[in-house]
Design an enzyme around this catalytic site. Structure first.
Site, PDB file in Angstrom:
ATOM      1  N   VAL A 151     -10.818   4.588   3.873  1.00 28.24           N
ATOM      2  CA  VAL A 151     -10.724   6.043   4.084  1.00 28.24           C
ATOM      3  C   VAL A 151     -12.410   6.322   3.419  1.00 28.24           C
ATOM      4  O   VAL A 151     -12.709   7.718   3.944  1.00 28.24           O
ATOM      5  CB  VAL A 151      -9.794   6.839   3.369  1.00 28.24           C
ATOM      6  CG1 VAL A 151      -8.483   6.577   3.947  1.00 28.24           C
ATOM      7  CG2 VAL A 151      -9.775   6.487   1.895  1.00 28.24           C
ATOM      8  N   HIS A 166       1.038  -1.268   0.071  1.00 27.03           N
ATOM      9  CA  HIS A 166      -0.034  -0.030   0.003  1.00 27.03           C
ATOM     10  C   HIS A 166       0.949   1.210  -0.052  1.00 27.03           C
ATOM     11  O   HIS A 166       2.114   1.122   0.659  1.00 27.03           O
ATOM     12  CB  HIS A 166      -0.968   0.092   1.151  1.00 27.03           C
ATOM     13  CG  HIS A 166      -2.047  -0.788   1.176  1.00 27.03           C
ATOM     14  ND1 HIS A 166      -2.001  -2.261   1.306  1.00 27.03           N
ATOM     15  CD2 HIS A 166      -3.261  -0.744   0.832  1.00 27.03           C
ATOM     16  CE1 HIS A 166      -3.216  -2.938   1.101  1.00 27.03           C
ATOM     17  NE2 HIS A 166      -3.850  -2.073   0.894  1.00 27.03           N
ATOM     18  N   PHE A 186       0.517   3.080   6.988  1.00 25.39           N
ATOM     19  CA  PHE A 186      -0.628   3.183   7.798  1.00 25.39           C
ATOM     20  C   PHE A 186      -1.875   3.259   6.815  1.00 25.39           C
ATOM     21  O   PHE A 186      -1.957   3.572   5.789  1.00 25.39           O
ATOM     22  CB  PHE A 186      -0.895   4.743   8.491  1.00 25.39           C
ATOM     23  CG  PHE A 186      -2.300   4.963   9.075  1.00 25.39           C
ATOM     24  CD1 PHE A 186      -2.537   4.403  10.326  1.00 25.39           C
ATOM     25  CD2 PHE A 186      -3.006   5.661   8.511  1.00 25.39           C
ATOM     26  CE1 PHE A 186      -3.898   4.495  10.774  1.00 25.39           C
ATOM     27  CE2 PHE A 186      -4.422   6.107   9.092  1.00 25.39           C
ATOM     28  CZ  PHE A 186      -4.776   5.425  10.466  1.00 25.39           C
ATOM     29  N   GLU A 202     -10.047   6.562  -3.722  1.00 19.74           N
ATOM     30  CA  GLU A 202     -10.042   6.452  -2.261  1.00 19.74           C
ATOM     31  C   GLU A 202      -9.273   7.735  -1.579  1.00 19.74           C
ATOM     32  O   GLU A 202     -10.219   8.355  -0.692  1.00 19.74           O
ATOM     33  CB  GLU A 202      -9.386   4.951  -1.691  1.00 19.74           C
ATOM     34  CG  GLU A 202     -10.221   3.934  -1.905  1.00 19.74           C
ATOM     35  CD  GLU A 202      -9.495   2.687  -2.194  1.00 19.74           C
ATOM     36  OE1 GLU A 202      -9.974   1.442  -2.435  1.00 19.74           O
ATOM     37  OE2 GLU A 202      -8.065   2.783  -1.602  1.00 19.74           O
TER      38      GLU A 202
HETATM   39  N1  GUN Z   1      -6.727   3.155   2.533  1.00 19.23           N
HETATM   40  C1  GUN Z   1      -7.615   3.176   1.301  1.00 19.23           C
HETATM   41  N2  GUN Z   1      -6.545   3.118   0.359  1.00 19.23           N
HETATM   42  C2  GUN Z   1      -5.609   3.177   0.839  1.00 19.23           C
HETATM   43  C3  GUN Z   1      -4.157   3.318   0.294  1.00 19.23           C
HETATM   44  O1  GUN Z   1      -3.926   3.177  -0.897  1.00 19.23           O
HETATM   45  N3  GUN Z   1      -3.010   3.479   1.020  1.00 19.23           N
HETATM   46  C4  GUN Z   1      -3.408   3.404   2.312  1.00 19.23           C
HETATM   47  N4  GUN Z   1      -2.285   3.575   3.071  1.00 19.23           N
HETATM   48  N5  GUN Z   1      -4.482   3.389   3.111  1.00 19.23           N
HETATM   49  C5  GUN Z   1      -5.747   3.164   2.265  1.00 19.23           C
END
Ligand code: GUN
Length: 172
Positions: free
Chosen positions: A124, A68, A120, A88
């Site tokens: 979201v 991520h 982290f 997101e």
């Molecule tokens: N939450 C939703 N999408 C992401 C992402 O792409 N990276 C991170 N770190 N948290 C997320």
């Protein structure tokens, strides 16, 4: 009867769902073994993917966490996010931070990654910048085991939200 990985149907499934777990198409490949017969729904694909994810070693799940990007991080600024991650982050306004807010995210990202060894991660969608920063602060106090459990659960939630967007009209 499960779908063979090396069939046209198996390849199409991995092509369609390979990005649901960020940069980790192996989750879709392994989910083929647990898919029930019949047309897939967000719920059946999610259940099979979560089963495959949970069956994987700690090291493999850690790799998924590490795949991520940071929230509001350098990759976002450089335009290198996956379409899902970009949408997101934008949904929570993370692409429109003030310089001060950006600085806070950068500092939190650095402290968090230093402590836990992965970025982290939080689902979201529906959250504001302030919700996310509050969760960031709170989770920094977790133990590494607590945070691994929280982050992997968040990854599963993100997967469900991504699947729901691919199957409009399915509530279950
Ligand atoms: N939450 C939703 N999408 C992401 C992402 O792409 N990276 C991170 N770190 N948290 C997320």
């Amino acid at each position: 009867m499960s779908i063979e990985r090396d069939s046209a149907e198996g390849r199409a499934f991995v092509g369609q769902f390979g990005g649901i777990f960020e940069h980790s198409p192996w989750v879709a490949e392994e989910a083929l073994d647990g898919l029930p017969d019949g047309p897939p729904t967000a719920a059946t694909v999610h259940a099979a993917m979560v089963q495959a994810f949970r069956a994987a070693s700690t090291e493999k799940r850690l790799q998924v966490l590490r795949a991520h990007p940071d929230l509001a991080g350098r990759l976002a600024i450089a335009g290198g996010l996956t379409a899902d991650s970009k949408a997101e982050q934008a949904s929570a306004g993370l692409d429109r931070l003030t310089p001060e807010e950006h600085e806070r995210f950068t500092t939190c990202n650095a402290i968090y990654t230093d402590k836990f060894g992965f970025p982290f991660i939080i689902a979201v969608r529906g959250k504001t910048k302030d919700d996310i920063l509050a969760a960031f602060q709170a989770r920094l106090d977790n133990t590494p085991d607590e945070e691994f459990a929280t982050a992997t659960a968040e990854v599963e939630t993100i997967a469900r939200l991504r699947l729901d967007a691919l199957f409009p009209g399915y509530a279950a």
